[in-house]
Design an enzyme around this catalytic site. Structure first.
Site, short mmCIF file in Angstrom:
data_model
loop_
_atom_site.label_atom_id
_atom_site.label_comp_id
_atom_site.label_asym_id
_atom_site.label_seq_id
_atom_site.Cartn_x
_atom_site.Cartn_y
_atom_site.Cartn_z
N SER A 125 0.82 -1.20 0.00
CA SER A 125 0.00 0.00 0.00
C SER A 125 0.86 1.25 0.00
O SER A 125 1.97 1.25 0.56
CB SER A 125 -0.84 -0.04 1.27
OG SER A 125 -1.32 1.24 1.60
N TYR A 150 -2.23 -0.35 10.59
CA TYR A 150 -2.44 -0.95 9.26
C TYR A 150 -1.21 -0.72 8.38
O TYR A 150 -0.66 -1.65 7.79
CB TYR A 150 -3.69 -0.36 8.59
CG TYR A 150 -3.74 -0.66 7.11
CD1 TYR A 150 -4.13 -1.93 6.65
CD2 TYR A 150 -3.36 0.29 6.15
CE1 TYR A 150 -4.12 -2.23 5.30
CE2 TYR A 150 -3.36 0.00 4.81
CZ TYR A 150 -3.74 -1.26 4.38
OH TYR A 150 -3.73 -1.55 3.05
N LYS A 154 1.90 -3.29 6.69
CA LYS A 154 2.37 -3.37 5.30
C LYS A 154 3.88 -3.13 5.23
O LYS A 154 4.58 -3.80 4.47
CB LYS A 154 1.61 -2.37 4.42
CG LYS A 154 0.12 -2.72 4.26
CD LYS A 154 -0.09 -4.07 3.59
CE LYS A 154 -1.54 -4.49 3.50
NZ LYS A 154 -1.74 -5.84 2.96
C1 WQD Z 1 -9.70 10.14 -0.20
C2 WQD Z 1 -9.91 11.63 -0.06
C3 WQD Z 1 -10.42 12.36 2.18
C4 WQD Z 1 -14.28 10.37 2.52
C5 WQD Z 1 -7.16 5.11 1.30
C6 WQD Z 1 -7.15 3.96 2.23
C7 WQD Z 1 -5.75 3.57 2.57
C8 WQD Z 1 -4.88 3.37 1.35
C9 WQD Z 1 -5.02 4.46 0.38
C10 WQD Z 1 -4.75 0.96 1.00
C11 WQD Z 1 -9.26 12.22 1.19
C12 WQD Z 1 -11.58 12.62 1.26
C13 WQD Z 1 -13.07 10.84 2.03
C14 WQD Z 1 -15.33 11.31 2.77
C15 WQD Z 1 -13.88 13.08 2.01
N1 WQD Z 1 -5.18 2.14 0.70
N2 WQD Z 1 -12.87 12.16 1.78
N3 WQD Z 1 -15.08 12.62 2.48
O1 WQD Z 1 -7.52 8.36 2.96
O2 WQD Z 1 -6.45 8.44 0.69
O3 WQD Z 1 -6.71 6.28 1.94
O4 WQD Z 1 -6.38 4.80 0.17
O5 WQD Z 1 -3.82 0.62 1.60
O6 WQD Z 1 -5.80 2.42 3.28
O7 WQD Z 1 -7.90 4.24 3.36
O8 WQD Z 1 -8.69 7.42 0.91
O9 WQD Z 1 -11.00 7.35 0.09
O10 WQD Z 1 -10.62 7.64 2.56
O11 WQD Z 1 -10.05 9.52 1.03
O12 WQD Z 1 -13.71 14.29 1.76
O13 WQD Z 1 -16.41 10.97 3.22
O14 WQD Z 1 -11.31 11.88 0.08
O15 WQD Z 1 -10.25 13.42 3.08
O16 WQD Z 1 -8.78 13.49 0.84
P1 WQD Z 1 -7.31 7.73 1.68
P2 WQD Z 1 -10.17 7.91 1.18
#
Ligand code: WQD
Length: 341
Positions: A125, A150, A154
């Protein structure tokens, strides 16, 4: 050629199973259904129009792992997806994450690496990078401390594989560091199935648009980015699945530069939250109900992958656009919500 896919009924695992079957591999899935459903197996068989072996095994039960590899001596490759993946939950339940993600990896490697030739692909990841200070992110930047248990599983998982590869030449491995996987298979037969309230952006968008959630909260619009919202590298899950196939073949065909390699899997392009929403509105023709709220703790401002290494060394490139991904995610949401599967 027989390949084991652990976690093969999950989001990325199921899409990878399709690509493997399409390429003629015989697939055995191990999944304990902790975050997936047996129904996915039926749908997978429908897509590929052939039988797929499945065993409901909890990989934390070592004797079952031993027994599995004794019964399937002809397995040539393993793609190891099975893991717990909720960043927030891992902060609350660190031991659960260390146990789930590390003991399972150790047990599989202990058994599988006894083979004369063992090809291993690890689901890693972009969270292994921690708080980066150079963009785009290349694979060779020194890793910062993990931001969550988490992410730590990884980092440690990668180290376990690296250390083992140093002493076991029969083991050839690749770790694939995913950025933000989104979208669904074009058949709308498989896709992301979040249990409860989605934590990730895209399922939250589609669930809001379909009426399951009232409103999407956008976490912060005062970041130093072009529109104030965070930037991520969103990659279509089918592109991601295809990368696993390329990686597996590279390992099986012994064309690696060393017996342990690491590749970023992203598009190389960062998108803001508002750009993702706007893509969704364009492809769905629906106006999304959203509101800007406070920043979410732990969010980094910008991440996106340097994809040169994957492009030139692995020979893989993401082909689908953000619009493609949003269109497929929306089609999938409509299908699951209307129970048409
Ligand atoms: C994306 C963007 C939020 C929800 C994920 C996984 C992590 C890793 C990478 C695997 C951010 C914004 C989100 C909402 C929002 N994958 N957002 N409102 O945090 O980049 O991480 O991908 O290993 O494990 O969790 O992804 O989809 O949660 O957020 O504004 O209700 O969308 O702040 O900028 P993130 P995400």
């Amino acid at each position: 050629m027989k390949v084991l896919v652990t976690g093969g009924l999950g989001f990325i695992g199921s899409h990878t199973v399709v690509e493997l079957c399409n390429e003629g591999f015989e697939v055995v899935i191990i999944d304990n259904l902790s975050n997936s459903s047996k129904e996915v197996l039926t749908r997978l068989k429908k897509i590929v129009d052939r039988d797929i072996l499945f065993e409901n095994i909890d990989l934390k039960e070592k004797d079952k792992v031993v027994d599995f590899f004794n019964r399937h001596k002809d397995i040539k490759g393993v793609i190891h997806f099975a893991a717990s993946k909720a960043v927030g939950e891992s902060v609350q339940k660190p031991l659960l994450y260390y146990e789930n993600n590390l003991t399972t990896l150790i047990y599989i490697l202990q058994e599988f690496s006894k083979k004369e030739k063992a090809a291993f692909i690890f689901s890693s990841s972009c969270t292994v990078y921690g708080q980066v200070d150079m963009l785009p992110i290349t694979e060779n930047v020194p890793l910062k401390p993990a931001e969550s248990p988490y992410a730590n599983t990884k980092q440690i998982g990668e180290e376990i594989i690296r250390d083992l590869c140093k002493v076991q030449e029969n083991l050839k491995a690749i770790s694939l560091r995913y950025f933000n996987p989104i979208g669904a298979h074009e058949s709308s037969t498989i896709g992301e199935l979040p249990i409860g309230m989605p934590q990730n952006l895209v399922p939250f968008i589609t669930q809001t648009a379909i009426g399951l959630r009232e409103q999407l909260l956008v976490f912060g619009d005062n970041y130093p980015t072009r529109d104030g919202t965070c930037i991520r590298d969103y990659i279509h899950v089918v592109d991601l699945a295809k990368a696993h196939l390329v990686a597996l073949k590279r390992v099986l065909e012994d064309t690696q530069e060393s017996n342990y390699e690491i590749f970023n899997l992203g598009t190389g392009t960062g998108r803001t939250v508002l750009e993702v929403i706007s893509s969704f509105e364009k492809v769905s023709g629906k106006k999304l109900n959203y509101k800007i709220t406070d920043r979410r703790t732990g969010d980094v401002t910008v991440t996106y992958a340097d994809i040169e290494h994957a492009n030139y060394v692995l020979g893989w490139k993401a082909e689908k656009s953000l619009d493609d991904a949003m269109r497929s995610a929306w089609k999938w949401e409509q299908k699951i919500t209307s129970n048409k599967l």
